[in-house]
Each structure stands twice: as structure tokens, then as C-alpha cells.
Design an enzyme around this catalytic site. Structure first.
Site: not given
Length: 474
Positions: A216, A218, A223, A392, A394, A399
Site C-alpha cells: 500500500h 506510495k 536521483d 483520503h 492519512k 500536541d
């Protein structure tokens, strides 16, 4: 009579197998037992093919060895932080235990980075494509979902341009998340010289009993200098191309500096797993000047790892929160520890706020998410549903201690089944930027009130109960 006894013994054997195999995860065991009782034989066959532990496999042990070899080079080139007082947030000076936990994770806390929070698809794609266009040696790309649509073709053209200029291009896509990706899309890249790997193709994963474990993550690394991580895949829906979901609200992160070595290391591990190729060229881990003072730790977890690093980092942060916990997640199916952490924090006066979608891309998971809302409200937390489109992101802010941006949802699948990657951010500027964006998102939300929610239809409550019982498998 003998057939009845035989059938009963087989059924008992199936129950015992699930209980023994899943004794560390009682909720998962109960979900599989529910399926087994409803579908006595079919349920066990499903369990056999879908729930096999990843950690017992020899290839995983080999993968860890390769990871350690690349890790040493990354550590040598990085400016590492070894004391709580080294972190930008002064609040960590009182959190020696939590700092000690973070130090145990496989990827270090680095102190020489520049980060940029990227909100939504167009901004993220523009930044990634700009970085790819500047690549000279290599472009490493890893996504759960890659689509052969308008956005997917933009990415393909950018990679083809780099191949024509002589750069190396490697792409990993997940077999389930990208199941609609056309063979022609992959073939065009390969014929131009790209190396493309599918992470656990569905047919192979099914018969190898690993279909339940998905990549899952991404990741983009250019470079070895510039990297990207977050929640945005490659597809038109991330720029509002899905008419049912509408506007797509998401969060990604651009990184330059030491943390890119960690990002590269994760890609190298996944490349070894899919291609069985070791990437040893020193140009994958190049020298770089110190470009900033942002402090970043990449937290990688998955069924191949030992400790469940992401859920541990979440639980530890919730346990020490004093003022605020802000969480945005499209799927909220927490384990008991995380749920208790949120409820305890809210009951003790911490400002606990949770943003969930109003429009659901998966109805069953949304029902499971809603099943936790009432007990959170009773504990004093505040829960909101996002109405502008589909959210979507996450993101977690605790604090002034830390902020988190990554691929992991606040659910059991991300905690224990998927290969995930989050970035923990410790500098005050970025934490406050995330917090301000969270407050801005509240303007497009409707707050759920306890009295109103408690009066929801009985049919919805029944659906929530069923979805919650199955939630460990979602």
C-alpha cells in the site's frame, strides 16, 4: 452416524487451526470463525488461501539481510538524532520512553531535511512530475494503484522522457490495487527500457497464499535526492475524476535530505522482493549537502516485519498526548489499544478530534468505521464527517510533539496486513501547518452529535455490528 462424527471432527479441526494460528489476534480469529460457521468448508478454504503468515517464509528472511546491507550505507551518510532534546519540539524532552521506542525502529530519526506538505492531487502531481523532469540518473516509483487514464499517461510520458535521456526507471505496482492497469501501459514502458515489477500478482498470490498482503506504499525517489511519500496514488480520481466521489482531499509529502536515504532503502527492499535484484550502485545513495533542519523519521511496517512499528508509534503518541489529538483517515477500524488510547485521552480532557468521509468509497468499511463513533462521543471525543467530497488523507497531529503523513489508514489492515510507510515529522513549523490544515478541513465538515447519532435507524446499527465483526478482514 459415522459421517456426522467425521464431519464434526473436521469442523473442530478447522476451528482449532484458526484459533492456534491467530491466537495473537483474537478479533481476527473471531471474524474468521464467524465466516467458518456461516460457510463451514468454504470459510476454511478462504482462510487457508488468504490468511497465511508472511513471516515464516524464507524469502522474507533474505529480504531482511539485504535491507541491513543497504541500511549501513544510509546511516553513514545521515545526520542522526540520538537524544530527545535534539528534536525541534521541546516537548520531547519529557518523552524519553517514546523517543527510546522510535529509536528501536529500523529507520532512523534524521535531522537534515527540507519538507513540503502537498495538499491534493494536482499540487502533488505537479511537484512529482517536476522532480522527475529534473532526474539525471534514476527514477524509482512505487504505488499501490497505477491507472491507465489521463493522470496515469502523464506519469508514463514523464518516465518515457527520462528513459530517452538515459536515466534508469524502475516501477513497482501492486497486483490488487492496480488490477485494472493495462498490459499495454506496462509494455510501452518496458520496451523503452524501464524495469517494471508487479507486487504479488493476484493469481500467483492466491495460490501462494499471500493475496491478503498488499503493498500500500506510495514512494517516488529521484536521483536519491528528492523523495515523495503520502496517500496519493496515480489516477484520475485523485484530481476529482470520479464523479460519484467528487472532489478528492488528500495529503502528500515532498522530502529532500537524509530521510530520502530511508525512502530509498524501503524501495530497495521492495525491489529485491519483486525483482530479486540488489541495487548496489553508490549513486542510489549519493552525497548531498544539508538542505534544511527539518527532522523526519520514516516508519515502515508490514507482515514481513517483526514489531508492528506503525501501530506502535500511533499508540505511543496517543498515550502521551496532553493537549490535542487530531486524526484524519478515510477508514477507521482501530485495534483495541488504539481505540482505548483515544477514549482515555478524550475522557482525561485531551482535545480529540477525528475526521471521516461522508461519501464512502467502500460502504462496508464505512459502516465498520461508524460502529466506533458512539463510544468515542461518549468518551468526549469529537467526530466529523467531510462533506466537500471524499477525504483520503492519512494525517495525525499530537500536541506539538509530532505530525504524521503517510500511506497507513487508521485500520487493522494498515496496522497488520499491508506494507505501509509513514513519515513522522518533529519540527514545529510542519506540525502547526498540518494542524492548521486540519482546522481548515473542519470548515467542510459536519460534526456528529451524540443525540442525533444515537437515533440512527436500527437497520444501520445492524449493518454496523455486522461490518465491525468482519472488520479484521476488511
Amino acid at each position: 452416524m459415522i459421517w456426522v462424527v467425521l464431519a464434526l471432527l473436521i469442523f473442530i479441526f478447522q476451528i482449532a487451526t484458526i484459533l492456534i494460528a491467530e491466537f495473537r489476534h483474537p478479533s481476527k480469529a473471531m471474524a474468521w470463525l464467524l465466516i467458518l460457521f456461516v460457510f463451514p468448508v468454504i470459510g476454511f478454504v478462504m482462510y487457508y488461501f488468504l490468511a497465511r503468515s508472511f513471516q515464516r517464509r524464507r524469502i522474507v528472511r533474505q529480504r531482511r539481510i539485504i535491507s541491513e546491507e543497504t541500511r549501513l550505507e544510509a546511516l553513514r551518510r545521515s545526520r542522526l538524532l540520538h537524544r530527545p532534546e535534539d528534536l525541534g519540539s521541546g516537548e520531547f524532552r519529557e518523552q524519553e520512553r517514546m523517543f527510546a521506542l522510535l529509536q528501536q525502529f529500523s529507520l532512523p530519526i534524521t535531522g537534515c531535511n527540507t519538507t513540503q506538505v502537498l495538499n491534493n492531487g494536482e499540487t502533488t502531481y505537479a511537484s512529482i512530475l517536476e522532480a522527475i523532469a529534473a532526474a539525471r540518473h534514476h527514477v524509482h516509483v512505487e504505488y499501490y494503484t497505477v491507472r491507465d487514464d489521463r493522470v496515469g499517461r502523464r506519469f508514463q510520458r514523464a518516465l518515457l522522457d527520462k528513459l530517452r535521456e538515459g536515466a534508469e526507471v524502475r516501477l513497482i505496482y501492486d497486483g490488487i490495487g492496480s488490477y485494472e492497469l493495462s498490459a499495454a501501459y506496462v509494455r510501452e514502458l518496458e520496451e523503452a527500457g524501464a524495469q517494471v515489477q508487479c507486487f504479488l500478482a493476484p493469481r500467483i498470490a492466491f495460490f501462494d497464499k499471500r493475496i491478503n498482503y498488499r503493498n500500500h506504499r506510495k514512494i517516488v525517489v529521484v536521483d536519491g535526492i528528492v523523495g515523495f511519500v503520502g496517500g496519493i496514488n496515480v489516477g484520475d480520481e485523485y484530481v476529482g475524476g470520479n464523479k460519484r466521489l467528487g472532489f478528492w482531499r488528500d495529503t502528500h509529502l515532498r522530502i529532500e535530505g537524509d530521510a530520502v536515504y530511508s525512502l530509498q532503502e524501503v524501495f530497495m527492499r521492495d525491489w529485491w522482493f519483486t525483482a530479486r535484484e540488489r541495487l548496489t550502485d553508490s549513486r542510489y545513495l549519493p552525497e548531498h549537502g544539508c538542505v534544511g533542519e527539518d527532522q523526519v523519521q520514516l516508519v515502515s511496517s508490514g507482515p514481513d516485519a517483526g514489531p508492528d512499528a506503525i501501530v506502535q508509534s500511533v499508540f505511543a503518541a496517543l498515550a502521551v498526548a496532553k493537549r490535542r489529538i487530531y486524526i484524519t483517515t478515510p477508514y477507521f477500524v482501530p485495534d483495541k489499544g488504539v481505540l482505548m488510547g483515544l477514549k482515555t485521552a478524550a475522557a482525561s480532557g485531551v482535545d480529540v478530534r477525528l475526521i471521516l468521509p461522508y461519501v464512502a468509497d467502500t460502504r462496508l468499511v464505512m459502516l465498520a468505521s461508524l460502529s466506533y463513533v458512539e463510544e468515542l462521543l461518549l468518551a468526549g471525543a469529537r467526530v466529523y464527517r467531510y462533506h466537500k467530497g471524499f477525504i483520503h488523507s492519512k494525517v495525525m497531529i499530537v500536541d506539538g510533539l509530532l505530525g504524521s503523513v503517510g500511506s497507513a489508514n487508521m485500520d487493522l489492515r494498515s496496522f497488520y496486513s499491508n506494507f505501509e510507510l509513514n513519515a513522522l515529522l518533529f519540527d514545529t513549523r510542519t506540525i502547526e501547518e498540518l494542524a492548521q490544515t486540519f482546522m481548515d478541513d473542519l470548515d467542510d465538515c459536519h460534526e456528529i452529535r451524540l443525540a442525533e447519532f444515537a437515533a440512527r435507524p436500527r437497520l444501520q446499527k445492524a449493518g454496523e455490528i455486522a461490518a465491525r465483526m468482519l472488520s479484521p478482514l476488511l
